[in-house]
Design an enzyme around this catalytic site. Structure first.
Site, PDB file in Angstrom:
ATOM      1  N   CYS A 197      50.344  38.283  32.084  1.00 30.86           N
ATOM      2  CA  CYS A 197      49.937  37.711  30.794  1.00 30.86           C
ATOM      3  C   CYS A 197      49.162  36.415  31.031  1.00 30.86           C
ATOM      4  O   CYS A 197      49.681  35.505  31.679  1.00 30.86           O
ATOM      5  CB  CYS A 197      51.182  37.431  29.963  1.00 30.86           C
ATOM      6  SG  CYS A 197      50.844  36.558  28.432  1.00 30.86           S
ATOM      7  N   CYS A 234      52.541  41.644  26.227  1.00 28.63           N
ATOM      8  CA  CYS A 234      53.338  40.834  27.139  1.00 28.63           C
ATOM      9  C   CYS A 234      54.816  41.100  26.880  1.00 28.63           C
ATOM     10  O   CYS A 234      55.250  41.216  25.746  1.00 28.63           O
ATOM     11  CB  CYS A 234      53.038  39.349  26.958  1.00 28.63           C
ATOM     12  SG  CYS A 234      54.050  38.316  28.035  1.00 28.63           S
ATOM     13  N   ASP A 354      31.495  38.031  52.251  1.00 32.95           N
ATOM     14  CA  ASP A 354      32.820  38.568  52.549  1.00 32.95           C
ATOM     15  C   ASP A 354      32.946  39.957  51.923  1.00 32.95           C
ATOM     16  O   ASP A 354      32.812  40.107  50.717  1.00 32.95           O
ATOM     17  CB  ASP A 354      33.843  37.584  51.945  1.00 32.95           C
ATOM     18  CG  ASP A 354      35.269  38.077  52.094  1.00 32.95           C
ATOM     19  OD1 ASP A 354      35.484  39.164  52.655  1.00 32.95           O
ATOM     20  OD2 ASP A 354      36.172  37.365  51.628  1.00 32.95           O
TER      21      ASP A 354
HETATM   22 ZN   LIG Z   1      53.025  36.305  27.733  1.00 31.58          ZN
END
Ligand SMILES: [Zn+2]
Length: 430
Positions: A197, A234, A354
């Site tokens: 999140c 989340c 890279d």
């Molecule tokens: Zn969160």
């Protein structure tokens, strides 16, 4: 449009002269040098050129050049559009684009992700288009999180209309301080940079997820996703995917009224359908309805050489540009499963020196077709393919790889300078 101040007129004119001279002497399209000359003479030039125009800024890690082109094509239905068609996506390029279309009432500007806050501030653009954020050659997760945080600060308290991809958690976070956002479900096949999140660092849950990180078992078709799979939330705070008003659903766009529009565009692949639905949402923000915008999107066949075909001795090679892991995933989705593929990787300045990012890409989708590997870093890529159990042939050059094909079609995926080399050497698009 109001008249520019005299100093700005002069700076703009001299910049255009410098660009013309640069083109005439074969030093590229001149848009960067012209803009630099203009800005040197009048540091406030970009702000003055942007005044009184209706502007859209387009930013993302991948797809910004193509989406800029699609939106430009749509808005041409309304009037003249200034745009940085050559991908010069920093302020000098923006000066050049606006200066060379002085009287265009509209502007669509591709903007480098890092320059977005500055360009939002300088141009006062009313529409901002934010599509995806993922690791690039040089950026890693921490850097793109910082970038999204800068977007938040730049958009907060400003009278802008943001069009943003709700399926990308970091883009959602970056866009969500804006006063007005049109959320688009444009998909997010590359999820490696958004397991956490951005608000609190907690884990993000994805509903109906059938994607498994590299090393795990792959199910489903890479690049294909369902609506359920695009949802995220989340686990530890209230941050979650906003409800989208535009949706990319397979081959179709669903508009805010729930109408389905088949995206029968000429540009191939899922990524371009995502770009198209974002372009339709942006066109609507300018008052252009889908029925007028969509035919304009169909007119776009190739963008700065992408998806064009080069031909030699009866071999037709279709060119796909992929600059970072998310871009490779989108390119795999476009490949014709019946055709061989040539992969070419360089590591010059614009590519990043890279090449460790090659290890972030899951190449197993290439199994079962002839694979040819070339470019300066062909040995790096060869080792990676070998570990992934993808059979391949190593070739000394792109020319040799092409000559090794039977007459007919072949797909090519190349990173930035490899792509430019192939275009300049095999040139003339057919
Ligand atoms: Zn969160």
């Amino acid at each position: 449009m109001s008249q520019l101040p005299l100093r700005a007129q002069l700076a703009s004119a001299l910049g255009r002269t410098a660009a013309t001279l640069s083109r005439a002497t074969g030093r590229g399209d001149g848009s960067v040098i012209g803009g630099r000359v203009g800005l040197a003479l009048e540091p406030d030039l970009l702000r003055q050129l942007a005044q009184d125009r209706k502007l859209a800024l387009v930013s993302a890690t991948n797809g910004k050049t193509t989406t800029t082109r699609l939106i430009t094509s749509a808005l041409q239905d309304l009037g003249d559009v200034a745009t940085n068609a050559f991908g010069a996506n920093m302020p000098a390029g923006h000066v050049s684009a606006l200066s060379s279309a002085k009287d265009a009432p509209y502007g669509v500007l591709e903007v480098d992700e890092k320059y977005l806050p500055e360009v939002v501030d300088t141009t006062g653009a009313g529409v901002i288009v934010l599509m995806n954020l993922s690791r690039d050659q040089m950026d890693r997760a921490a850097e793109i999180w910082l970038l999204a945080q800068k977007w938040r600060r730049a958009l907060a308290g400003r009278n802008v209309h943001v069009i943003a991809n709700a399926d990308d958690p970091l883009v959602t976070w970056g866009a969500s301080t804006a006063a007005r956002v049109t959320w688009v479900s444009a998909g997010q096949p590359w999820k490696e940079d958004s397991w956490c999140c951005p608000e609190c660092g907690g884990p993000l849950d994805r509903k109906g997820l059938d994607y498994v990180p590299p090393g795990g078992h792959v199910s489903g078709v890479p690049g294909q996703s369902t609506q359920a799979e695009n949802d995220w939330a989340c686990r530890e705070c209230s941050f979650r995917r906003p409800a989208p008003s535009w949706i990319l659903d397979g081959e179709a766009a669903i508009d805010p009224q729930g109408r389905r529009w088949t995206l029968d565009i000429q540009l191939p692949g899922r990524a371009n359908r995502a770009n198209a639905v974002i372009a339709l949402a942006t066109a609507e923000a300018f008052g252009l309805p889908v029925e007028r915008a969509l035919p304009r999107l169909r007119e776009v066949r190739s963008v700065a050489g992408r998806y064009t075909t080069v031909e030699r001795d009866g071999r037709q090679a279709r060119l796909l540009l992929a600059k970072n892991p998310a871009g490779w995933l989108e390119a795999f989705d476009v490949l014709d499963p019946a055709l061989p593929v040539i992969l070419s990787v360089n590591a010059q300045g614009p590519d990043g020196r890279d090449t460790s990012w090659l290890w972030d890409v899951d190449y197993r989708v290439l199994r079962g077709r002839p694979v040819y590997v070339t470019g300066e870093r062909r040995l790096d890529l060869a080792l990676r393919l070998d570990v992934a159990d993808v059979p391949f042939q190593l070739m000394g050059s792109f020319g040799q790889a092409l000559a090794a094909q039977p007459p007919g079609k072949v797909d090519v995926i190349a990173n930035y300078t490899a792509f430019q080399q192939i275009r300049s050497e095999f040139g003339r698009a057919v």
